[in-house]
Design an enzyme around this catalytic site. Structure first.
Site, PDB file in Angstrom:
ATOM      1  N   GLU A 153       0.821  -0.546  -0.438  1.00 23.60           N
ATOM      2  CA  GLU A 153       0.315  -0.150   0.266  1.00 23.60           C
ATOM      3  C   GLU A 153       1.147   1.397  -0.182  1.00 23.60           C
ATOM      4  O   GLU A 153       0.535   1.876   1.291  1.00 23.60           O
ATOM      5  CB  GLU A 153      -0.997   0.260   1.394  1.00 23.60           C
ATOM      6  N   ASN A 195       1.913  -4.376  -3.665  1.00 21.31           N
ATOM      7  CA  ASN A 195       0.726  -4.982  -3.426  1.00 21.31           C
ATOM      8  C   ASN A 195       0.358  -3.987  -2.773  1.00 21.31           C
ATOM      9  O   ASN A 195       0.223  -2.842  -2.304  1.00 21.31           O
ATOM     10  CB  ASN A 195       0.636  -6.000  -2.295  1.00 21.31           C
ATOM     11  N   HIS A 231     -10.568  -6.276  -1.977  1.00 23.03           N
ATOM     12  CA  HIS A 231     -11.918  -5.401  -1.236  1.00 23.03           C
ATOM     13  C   HIS A 231     -12.621  -5.016  -2.424  1.00 23.03           C
ATOM     14  O   HIS A 231     -12.658  -4.064  -2.493  1.00 23.03           O
ATOM     15  CB  HIS A 231     -11.126  -5.151  -0.268  1.00 23.03           C
ATOM     16  N   GLU A 261      -6.117  -9.618  -2.767  1.00 36.86           N
ATOM     17  CA  GLU A 261      -6.645 -10.364  -0.653  1.00 36.86           C
ATOM     18  C   GLU A 261      -8.124 -10.262  -1.131  1.00 36.86           C
ATOM     19  O   GLU A 261      -9.493  -9.793  -0.988  1.00 36.86           O
ATOM     20  CB  GLU A 261      -6.306  -8.407  -0.189  1.00 36.86           C
ATOM     21  N   ASP A 263     -12.234  -9.986  -1.316  1.00 38.69           N
ATOM     22  CA  ASP A 263     -13.352 -10.481  -0.710  1.00 38.69           C
ATOM     23  C   ASP A 263     -14.487  -9.520  -0.626  1.00 38.69           C
ATOM     24  O   ASP A 263     -14.001  -8.564  -1.619  1.00 38.69           O
ATOM     25  CB  ASP A 263     -13.246 -10.345   0.626  1.00 38.69           C
TER      26      ASP A 263
END
Ligand code: XIL
Length: 344
Positions: A153, A195, A231, A261, A263
């Protein structure tokens, strides 16, 4: 051939894990193997031993593990001279026992830092501490962890430049190249990623990320690729329509890309639970299909796999963001992913 892709070729020839279809049909893992994609999940070390359904489902369906917290700087290196490797070791050992790969997450991030990494450090102290941290952690797992999220990030929330973190403030933008070089030095065979979240489609944040990695490549900095967190839902917004184009432009730089990641929150969606789960399945399907459509997209990692245990519930309120329900029953989302991996 770009370094990252060549690496994957070598890995594919020498270390392709097991995971053949079971009597009950394909698993995510076997379908992923057919599609040439690593199927990942973030895991919690404690649950590997305390919950046999958790461990069993993981071993059956996934072949690429990421520690959800256990390898972050604070948890793994809580004091300058204290290293807490046991939980991370447990994850690596579980992976090896089940012919899975491991991605290390992460080396440099503005969150979950130990107290001693703080604004009172001088730039020299911070640089030396960061170098020692990276060399120790990457070196310890050299040859056992196939890939690292080296910097997590780094882009500003609004997409305008780099994130104003302790690292940027004290060390300047060069901290990113330094981190990648130290990680490469500690394990020259590991794939090294940046990432990022909220950079999944074409937008200001992914534009800045693109410029960053292009500059790193021009400078000859060892970077293998970029992970897109993915996400999605209630807090993070609707799935972007431009994920595939975004993956393609990074791939065109000769980089690997991955979904790192994923979801999908559903609590804001209209309709009853059945309708919301169906919509969630479409999102999962379409994002995984985007990865399958881009040859350089070598892996899809979900941020957990059972609704029994997701960070989303504790951070943003009760939800059902993952592929299996709380009883480890596959949800429509699971079959959406399976279909996408099978090209349907
Ligand atoms: C989250 C974990 O899931 C939580 O358990 C922890 O409390 C906070 O971090 N982006 C990342 C991950 O890169 O490391 C974060 O994981 C989720 C957002």
């Amino acid at each position: 051939m770009p370094r990252g892709l060549m690496m994957i070729g070598v890995i594919a020839l020498t270390a392709w894990g097991c995971g053949s279809a079971t009597a009950r049909g394909p698993t995510l893992r076997s379908a992923g193997e057919h599609a040439g994609r690593w199927i990942g999940a973030a895991v919690q070390a404690g649950l590997l031993t305390s919950d046999s359904d958790y461990a069993g489902t993981l071993a059956r369906e996934f072949d690429y593990l990421t520690a959800e917290n256990e390898m972050k700087w604070g948890p793994i290196h809580p004091e300058p001279d204290t290293w807490n490797f046991a939980p991370a070791d447990a994850i690596v050992e579980f992976a090896e026992a089940h012919s899975m790969r491991v991605k290390g997450h992460n080396l440099v991030w503005h969150m979950q830092l130990p107290g001693y990494v703080n604004t009172e450090m001088t730039a020299d102290e911070l640089r030396a501490t960061m170098e020692e941290h990276i060399r120790m952690v990457v070196g310890r797992y050299r040859g056992r962890i196939v890939a690292w999220d080296v910097v997590n990030e780094p882009i500003a929330e609004n997409g305008r430049g780099l994130r104003a973190s302790l690292f940027l403030d004290k060390l300047g933008p060069g901290y990113i190249a330094d981190a990648l070089r130290w990680a490469h030095d500690a394990d020259p065979d590991a794939l090294l990623f940046i990432n990022e979240y909220g950079a999944d489609g074409l937008n200001a944040k992914s534009n800045t990320l693109f410029d960053l990695v292009e500059d790193l490549l021009h400078e000859g900095v060892p970077i293998s690729g970029v992970g897109f967190q993915m996400h999605l839902g209630y807090v993070f917004g609707r799935p972007p329509a431009t994920v595939r184009q975004n993956l393609e432009r990074f791939a065109a730089l000769g980089l690997l890309v991955n979904i790192s990641e994923m979801d999908v929150q559903i609590k804001n969606l209209p309709g009853d639970l059945e309708a919301r789960l169906a919509a969630q399945a479409v999102t999962y399907h379409d994002i995984v299909a985007d990865c399958v459509a881009v040859p350089a997209c070598h892996a899809v990692t979900f941020w957990g796999f059972t609704d029994k245990s997701s960070w989303i519930d504790s951070f943003f309120g009760d939800d059902d963001p993952l592929l299996f329900d709380a009883s480890y029953k596959p949800k429509p989302a699971y079959f959406g992913v399976l279909d996408a991996l099978q090209g349907r």
